[in-house]
Design a protein around this motif. Structure first.
Motif, PDB file in Angstrom:
ATOM      1  N   GLN A 102       8.329   5.744  11.299  1.00 21.39           N
ATOM      2  CA  GLN A 102       8.478   5.331  12.701  1.00 21.39           C
ATOM      3  C   GLN A 102       8.465   6.449  13.745  1.00 21.39           C
ATOM      4  OE1 GLN A 102      12.085   3.019  12.622  1.00 21.39           O
ATOM      5  NE2 GLN A 102      11.208   1.652  11.113  1.00 21.39           N
ATOM      6  N   ASP A 103       8.740   7.675  13.348  1.00 24.47           N
ATOM      7  CA  ASP A 103       8.866   8.699  14.394  1.00 24.47           C
ATOM      8  C   ASP A 103       7.506   8.936  15.061  1.00 24.47           C
ATOM      9  OD1 ASP A 103      11.177  10.963  15.043  1.00 24.47           O
ATOM     10  OD2 ASP A 103       9.141  11.547  15.615  1.00 24.47           O
ATOM     11  N   PRO A 104       7.484   9.024  16.393  1.00 22.28           N
ATOM     12  CA  PRO A 104       6.191   9.214  17.070  1.00 22.28           C
ATOM     13  C   PRO A 104       5.619  10.633  16.912  1.00 22.28           C
ATOM     14  CG  PRO A 104       7.999   9.139  18.676  1.00 22.28           C
ATOM     15  CD  PRO A 104       8.600   8.842  17.334  1.00 22.28           C
ATOM     16  N   ARG A 105       6.415  11.599  16.418  1.00 21.39           N
ATOM     17  CA  ARG A 105       5.945  12.993  16.371  1.00 21.39           C
ATOM     18  C   ARG A 105       5.390  13.347  14.989  1.00 21.39           C
ATOM     19  NH1 ARG A 105      11.759  14.810  18.137  1.00 21.39           N
ATOM     20  NH2 ARG A 105      12.060  13.223  16.516  1.00 21.39           N
ATOM     21  N   PRO A 106       4.109  13.723  14.941  1.00 20.66           N
ATOM     22  CA  PRO A 106       3.495  14.009  13.630  1.00 20.66           C
ATOM     23  C   PRO A 106       4.249  15.064  12.817  1.00 20.66           C
ATOM     24  CG  PRO A 106       1.803  13.856  15.330  1.00 20.66           C
ATOM     25  CD  PRO A 106       3.118  13.780  16.035  1.00 20.66           C
TER      26      PRO A 106
ATOM     27  N   ALA B  72       7.141   4.897  -1.025  1.00 24.93           N
ATOM     28  CA  ALA B  72       7.170   4.829   0.444  1.00 24.93           C
ATOM     29  C   ALA B  72       6.085   5.724   1.047  1.00 24.93           C
ATOM     30  CB  ALA B  72       8.549   5.254   0.954  1.00 24.93           C
ATOM     31  N   ILE B  73       5.847   6.876   0.439  1.00 27.32           N
ATOM     32  CA  ILE B  73       4.779   7.755   0.953  1.00 27.32           C
ATOM     33  C   ILE B  73       3.428   7.055   0.819  1.00 27.32           C
ATOM     34  CG2 ILE B  73       3.565   9.965   0.670  1.00 27.32           C
ATOM     35  CD1 ILE B  73       6.198  11.197  -0.308  1.00 27.32           C
ATOM     36  N   ARG B  74       3.222   6.448  -0.336  1.00 25.31           N
ATOM     37  CA  ARG B  74       1.943   5.729  -0.538  1.00 25.31           C
ATOM     38  C   ARG B  74       1.773   4.631   0.519  1.00 25.31           C
ATOM     39  NH1 ARG B  74       2.258   7.306  -5.932  1.00 25.31           N
ATOM     40  NH2 ARG B  74       3.983   5.915  -6.430  1.00 25.31           N
ATOM     41  N   GLY B  75       2.857   3.897   0.756  1.00 25.97           N
ATOM     42  CA  GLY B  75       2.791   2.809   1.747  1.00 25.97           C
ATOM     43  C   GLY B  75       2.524   3.353   3.142  1.00 25.97           C
ATOM     44  N   ALA B  76       3.218   4.437   3.503  1.00 22.78           N
ATOM     45  CA  ALA B  76       3.078   4.991   4.857  1.00 22.78           C
ATOM     46  C   ALA B  76       1.680   5.578   5.062  1.00 22.78           C
ATOM     47  CB  ALA B  76       4.143   6.070   5.085  1.00 22.78           C
ATOM     48  N   LYS B  77       1.135   6.124   4.001  1.00 22.40           N
ATOM     49  CA  LYS B  77      -0.205   6.742   4.107  1.00 22.40           C
ATOM     50  C   LYS B  77      -1.264   5.698   4.524  1.00 22.40           C
ATOM     51  CE  LYS B  77      -3.420   9.140   1.304  1.00 22.40           C
ATOM     52  NZ  LYS B  77      -3.825   9.472  -0.054  1.00 22.40           N
ATOM     53  N   GLY B  78      -1.026   4.458   4.117  1.00 25.36           N
ATOM     54  CA  GLY B  78      -1.970   3.381   4.446  1.00 25.36           C
ATOM     55  C   GLY B  78      -2.087   3.123   5.940  1.00 25.36           C
TER      56      GLY B  78
ATOM     57  N   ASN C 133      -2.747  10.339  11.565  1.00 28.13           N
ATOM     58  CA  ASN C 133      -2.816  11.769  11.878  1.00 28.13           C
ATOM     59  C   ASN C 133      -3.215  12.568  10.627  1.00 28.13           C
ATOM     60  OD1 ASN C 133      -1.474  14.579  11.959  1.00 28.13           O
ATOM     61  ND2 ASN C 133      -1.485  13.929  14.109  1.00 28.13           N
ATOM     62  N   ALA C 134      -4.255  13.392  10.780  1.00 32.34           N
ATOM     63  CA  ALA C 134      -4.805  14.108   9.620  1.00 32.34           C
ATOM     64  C   ALA C 134      -3.783  15.070   9.002  1.00 32.34           C
ATOM     65  CB  ALA C 134      -6.060  14.876  10.041  1.00 32.34           C
ATOM     66  N   GLU C 135      -3.002  15.749   9.856  1.00 30.22           N
ATOM     67  CA  GLU C 135      -2.031  16.709   9.308  1.00 30.22           C
ATOM     68  C   GLU C 135      -0.931  16.003   8.525  1.00 30.22           C
ATOM     69  OE1 GLU C 135      -1.498  20.675  11.779  1.00 30.22           O
ATOM     70  OE2 GLU C 135      -1.154  18.907  13.027  1.00 30.22           O
ATOM     71  N   VAL C 136      -0.522  14.841   9.042  1.00 28.13           N
ATOM     72  CA  VAL C 136       0.533  14.087   8.348  1.00 28.13           C
ATOM     73  C   VAL C 136       0.000  13.565   7.007  1.00 28.13           C
ATOM     74  CG1 VAL C 136       2.150  12.152   8.491  1.00 28.13           C
ATOM     75  CG2 VAL C 136       1.584  13.445  10.562  1.00 28.13           C
ATOM     76  N   ILE C 137      -1.236  13.095   7.036  1.00 26.22           N
ATOM     77  CA  ILE C 137      -1.842  12.597   5.786  1.00 26.22           C
ATOM     78  C   ILE C 137      -1.913  13.736   4.762  1.00 26.22           C
ATOM     79  CG2 ILE C 137      -3.996  11.715   4.754  1.00 26.22           C
ATOM     80  CD1 ILE C 137      -4.373  10.082   7.364  1.00 26.22           C
ATOM     81  N   GLU C 138      -2.236  14.931   5.252  1.00 24.77           N
ATOM     82  CA  GLU C 138      -2.296  16.087   4.341  1.00 24.77           C
ATOM     83  C   GLU C 138      -0.921  16.333   3.714  1.00 24.77           C
ATOM     84  OE1 GLU C 138      -4.059  19.547   6.257  1.00 24.77           O
ATOM     85  OE2 GLU C 138      -3.241  20.774   4.612  1.00 24.77           O
ATOM     86  N   GLU C 139       0.130  16.229   4.542  1.00 25.46           N
ATOM     87  CA  GLU C 139       1.491  16.415   4.000  1.00 25.46           C
ATOM     88  C   GLU C 139       1.805  15.335   2.974  1.00 25.46           C
ATOM     89  OE1 GLU C 139       3.460  18.928   4.373  1.00 25.46           O
ATOM     90  OE2 GLU C 139       2.167  19.894   5.840  1.00 25.46           O
TER      91      GLU C 139
END
Ligand code: SF4
Length: 379
Positions: free
Chosen positions: A326-330, A351-357, A361-367
């Motif tokens: 939910q946080d708006p900041r990548p 939860a990471i798998r679910g959130a990735k869907g 943001n490309a940097e967040v997806i990389e994390e």
């Protein structure tokens, strides 16, 4: 002769108003410092927070053409918390470094310098001055060293024989030709404890700091924490001080001379999870008077997340998952993904798998991808 007497009167007044150390230096250019600053910049070791040009930072007359001397002051700050709240499993607390305890020292030292200025204004008709604490052009440390407040340690800090390096520094350029004090001789000898203890190798050689690698500096940046340093901060959310803690000159040092610097245990060691949910208004109300709030709440929250990951704090997992979703900041979402993976619970990886869907943001997806790699490595 008259200035020697005025100097003695000012020293006596400084004691009356609770200044632990005062020293006097000439306003001649700091030529050695200038070449060092140039080297630091060439090597990419500067923090980028410095103010002014190299000339302004090393030639006091550029800041005040009538400059004749510089008065340096030092105030000692406490190192131990009374009723220290413990950080325990399930209820982790962060930590502000000691230099951020109590009221922002910039304000306290500025007030002391103003009092010194008022004293001199009453004695000298055409007295002129310009004072600064930390954020001015001059190097507080170079001035303090020249004025005999302390010697410059291999950890780049000014070390006073009486108060160690747990001192705040400030200075005032004046148009009065006070007789200068003598610098102290280097007291480090063969000791290298600070260099050996630095977890990132930021003290690249005695007396030279690569600020870009310094954990204290890195706690104040607003982007992602470099991956190789994420696990090194422990529970520090602002500043880092291992190079002070290990210094023999700081052994047993703990001065409680100034009520303004007394730490509020719940502020300097806040609950990490609480920090993640704090509103801007609440943050300002609670932490706004601390030196460590100057970069806002984002770097502190990022560091709080790193600490929860570092301690593999399972009790914080649900909060971290909410933050990641939910946080708006990548930077905050991505750091939460790192911490969730670090905790290593199956439902965290889910939860990471679910959130990735639904992450854009490309940097967040990389994390998130890096976090999921941790899962593979853990099997
Ligand atoms: Fe000097 Fe040792 Fe202190 Fe480092 S730890 S500043 S080398 S005395």
């Amino acid at each position: 002769m008259a200035y020697q007497q005025l100097k003695e009167e000012l020293i006596a007044f400084s004691k009356e108003i609770g200044i632990e150390k005062i020293g006097f230096a000439s306003a001649e250019p700091f030529s050695d410092l200038k070449s060092r600053l140039e080297e630091q910049q060439t090597l990419g070791y500067a923090s980028g927070f410095e103010k002014g040009t190299n000339e302004e930072r090393t030639e006091p007359k550029r800041l005040m053409p009538q400059a004749e001397s510089i008065i340096a002051i030092a105030l000692a700050y406490p190192t131990r918390i009374k009723n220290d709240p413990k950080s325990v499993k399930g209820d982790r607390r962060g930590m502000f470094c000691r230099a951020s305890w109590g009221t922002d020292y910039h304000l306290v030292l500025q007030e002391k310098l103003d009092q010194l200025a008022s004293f001199l204004q009453e004695k000298v008709e055409d007295f002129q001055y310009s004072s600064m604490v930390d954020t001015g052009e001059l190097s507080d440390r170079a001035v303090a060293e020249r004025a005999g407040i302390g010697f410059s340690g291999k950890n780049t800090l000014i070390i006073s024989p009486e108060y160690g390096s747990y001192i705040y520094l400030g200075e005032m350029i004046t148009n009065l030709p006070f007789p200068p004090d003598q610098p102290l001789t280097d007291g480090c000898g063969t000791c290298t404890k600070c260099i050996d203890a630095c977890p990132t190798g930021a003290l690249v050689e005695p007396g030279r700091l690569n600020a870009q690698q310094c954990l204290a500096y890195l706690t104040t940046t607003k982007g992602f924490m470099p991956e190789e340093h994420r696990d090194k901060l422990g529970n520090f959310i602002y500043g880092y001080e291992t190079c002070q803690v290990v210094c023999p000159y700081n052994k047993g040092i703990d001065f409680h001379h100034h009520p303004e610097f007394e730490p509020d245990p719940d502020l300097v060691k806040p609950r990490l999870v609480d920090l993640l949910a704090i509103s801007n208004r609440e943050f300002k109300e609670k932490f706004g008077k601390m030196a460590g709030s100057w970069r806002g709440k984002k770097p502190l929250q990022r560091n709080a997340i790193l600490a929860l990951g570092h301690y593999k704090e399972v009790a914080a997992l649900d909060t971290l998952i909410d933050v990641m979703n939910q946080d708006p900041r990548p930077v905050i979402r991505g750091t939460a993904a790192w911490a969730i993976a670090k905790i290593g619970e199956e439902r965290g990886f889910e939860a990471i798998r679910g959130a990735k869907g639904h992450e854009n943001n490309a940097e967040v997806i990389e994390e998130m991808n890096k976090g999921l790699e941790m899962e593979i490595l853990s099997h």
